[in-house]
Design a protein around this motif. Sequence first.
Motif, PDB file in Angstrom:
ATOM      1  N   ARG A  69      24.114  -0.280 -17.465  1.00  0.00           N
ATOM      2  CA  ARG A  69      24.337   1.167 -17.509  1.00  0.00           C
ATOM      3  C   ARG A  69      23.020   1.929 -17.344  1.00  0.00           C
ATOM      4  O   ARG A  69      22.967   2.948 -16.644  1.00  0.00           O
ATOM      5  CB  ARG A  69      25.016   1.538 -18.829  1.00  0.00           C
ATOM      6  N   VAL A 122      32.147  -0.526 -13.973  1.00  0.00           N
ATOM      7  CA  VAL A 122      33.342   0.102 -14.555  1.00  0.00           C
ATOM      8  C   VAL A 122      34.491  -0.898 -14.638  1.00  0.00           C
ATOM      9  O   VAL A 122      35.222  -0.952 -15.635  1.00  0.00           O
ATOM     10  CB  VAL A 122      33.747   1.343 -13.735  1.00  0.00           C
ATOM     11  N   ASP A 127      34.688   0.856 -18.813  1.00  0.00           N
ATOM     12  CA  ASP A 127      34.046   2.105 -19.225  1.00  0.00           C
ATOM     13  C   ASP A 127      34.340   3.210 -18.205  1.00  0.00           C
ATOM     14  O   ASP A 127      33.445   3.694 -17.507  1.00  0.00           O
ATOM     15  CB  ASP A 127      32.537   1.871 -19.363  1.00  0.00           C
ATOM     16  N   VAL A 128      35.597   3.631 -18.135  1.00  0.00           N
ATOM     17  CA  VAL A 128      35.999   4.664 -17.181  1.00  0.00           C
ATOM     18  C   VAL A 128      35.341   6.000 -17.515  1.00  0.00           C
ATOM     19  O   VAL A 128      35.062   6.811 -16.618  1.00  0.00           O
ATOM     20  CB  VAL A 128      37.539   4.802 -17.158  1.00  0.00           C
ATOM     21  N   ASP A 129      35.062   6.239 -18.796  1.00  0.00           N
ATOM     22  CA  ASP A 129      34.420   7.498 -19.185  1.00  0.00           C
ATOM     23  C   ASP A 129      33.049   7.667 -18.534  1.00  0.00           C
ATOM     24  O   ASP A 129      32.574   8.798 -18.364  1.00  0.00           O
ATOM     25  CB  ASP A 129      34.267   7.569 -20.706  1.00  0.00           C
ATOM     26  N   PHE A 130      32.410   6.557 -18.183  1.00  0.00           N
ATOM     27  CA  PHE A 130      31.106   6.637 -17.521  1.00  0.00           C
ATOM     28  C   PHE A 130      31.193   7.449 -16.231  1.00  0.00           C
ATOM     29  O   PHE A 130      30.244   8.143 -15.856  1.00  0.00           O
ATOM     30  CB  PHE A 130      30.593   5.228 -17.228  1.00  0.00           C
ATOM     31  N   THR A 132      32.650  10.123 -15.561  1.00  0.00           N
ATOM     32  CA  THR A 132      32.576  11.578 -15.740  1.00  0.00           C
ATOM     33  C   THR A 132      31.441  11.983 -16.681  1.00  0.00           C
ATOM     34  O   THR A 132      31.429  13.099 -17.201  1.00  0.00           O
ATOM     35  CB  THR A 132      33.918  12.109 -16.272  1.00  0.00           C
ATOM     36  N   THR A 133      30.485  11.088 -16.893  1.00  0.00           N
ATOM     37  CA  THR A 133      29.329  11.381 -17.746  1.00  0.00           C
ATOM     38  C   THR A 133      28.272  12.145 -16.952  1.00  0.00           C
ATOM     39  O   THR A 133      27.779  11.636 -15.940  1.00  0.00           O
ATOM     40  CB  THR A 133      28.707  10.081 -18.284  1.00  0.00           C
ATOM     41  N   THR A 145      27.748  13.500 -11.979  1.00  0.00           N
ATOM     42  CA  THR A 145      28.426  12.386 -12.629  1.00  0.00           C
ATOM     43  C   THR A 145      28.439  11.177 -11.694  1.00  0.00           C
ATOM     44  O   THR A 145      28.266  11.321 -10.473  1.00  0.00           O
ATOM     45  CB  THR A 145      29.875  12.747 -12.980  1.00  0.00           C
ATOM     46  N   SER A 213      43.420  11.089 -14.695  1.00  0.00           N
ATOM     47  CA  SER A 213      42.571  11.983 -15.488  1.00  0.00           C
ATOM     48  C   SER A 213      41.269  12.339 -14.775  1.00  0.00           C
ATOM     49  O   SER A 213      40.589  13.297 -15.164  1.00  0.00           O
ATOM     50  CB  SER A 213      42.247  11.336 -16.838  1.00  0.00           C
ATOM     51  N   LEU A 214      40.900  11.578 -13.740  1.00  0.00           N
ATOM     52  CA  LEU A 214      39.666  11.883 -13.020  1.00  0.00           C
ATOM     53  C   LEU A 214      39.841  13.156 -12.196  1.00  0.00           C
ATOM     54  O   LEU A 214      40.861  13.327 -11.523  1.00  0.00           O
ATOM     55  CB  LEU A 214      39.287  10.721 -12.098  1.00  0.00           C
TER      56      LEU A 214
END
Length: 335
Positions: A69, A122, A127-130, A132-133, A145, A213-214
């Motif tokens: 990461r 991913v 770690d799908v939240d990555f 949209t970080t 992002t 959600s993306l």
Amino acid sequence: IERLYGWASAAMVALVREGYPASPRQFVISEGPSNSFDGSTTMGGSGQFTWDLSFNALSESLLDPETTRLILRHIIANSDFETVPMSVPQAWDGYRAYPNTVGAGQYCFDYVAAFLFVQGYVTATGDVDFLTTPILNNHDGRDATPLDFLRAIAWAWKAYPASTESPYLVDYGANKRSFLEAAETYIDVIAALQAGNAGMLLSLARLLESVPSLPRKNADEIADLRSNGTRIAEDMMRYQFVPGVGAWKCLKASPYVAPVEVRCIADSVYVGLSAGLLAGHAHSALDGAFPMSAAARRDMVDLVFRELLGNGWVRALSPLDPSMANISCRGGFHG
């Protein structure tokens, strides 16, 4: 799968080093004398090329997700979204960690390599939240992002001039330092790069469909990704594939110069990733719906086993490649 991961992780652990500025742990992939960070002198040293790293993305993500990461944050933060084409950095051990600023370049295989690297992380970690970080970009001072990054590199091909055969097949020029230097003829409209473009577009479309959600760029984004990716793949098959042989042709920048057949492992790898050949099923690391017939798939696989595998190694270039006509292969070639 567990055995393959065991082999891969054992090799990486055997090379692990601590104390480099880039991250807490480095799995060194290049050994040799020190070299310049921009690659202008002899290659070697403790280098982390983005292209090389993409091939162990899954293994490194499973073995050390924290380090993976950090490296991805470094790559995204130091990519220059404003250059045309956009520029992607390397991840040298000697670079200080993010948010340190480093320069970026336009090595043509780094676009698909960086896409695979993010995708591998991913996929392996969940770690799908990555995606949209927000990551502060060191060149323009704005947040981007990883999903923004994937979009930018998936469309980076639009910055290159179109070939004479198709507006969807683009010409990357004749500077050999922009490519994998396997053969002097491996320039201009390279099949591996076109396959990477198609695969990135189709894969990004499938990602956006699979994870509602993306955020989407607009209502037509998925359709645009899929239609462009499909056209690239269709025109590759029409203008670059050599039926019955399994090889690919590099189209030339000038309409007065004939295409050149090249039997290179990179074409097999990236078309294989895009078309699902390497995974052995319909969906692969870069695919969506790559239009490749069963006969064409067999031809390409046969070429790999016939000419690119042998003597315990995978050859970068077939001994039967036209560029090898006047070169003697020590020990002979046994197809």
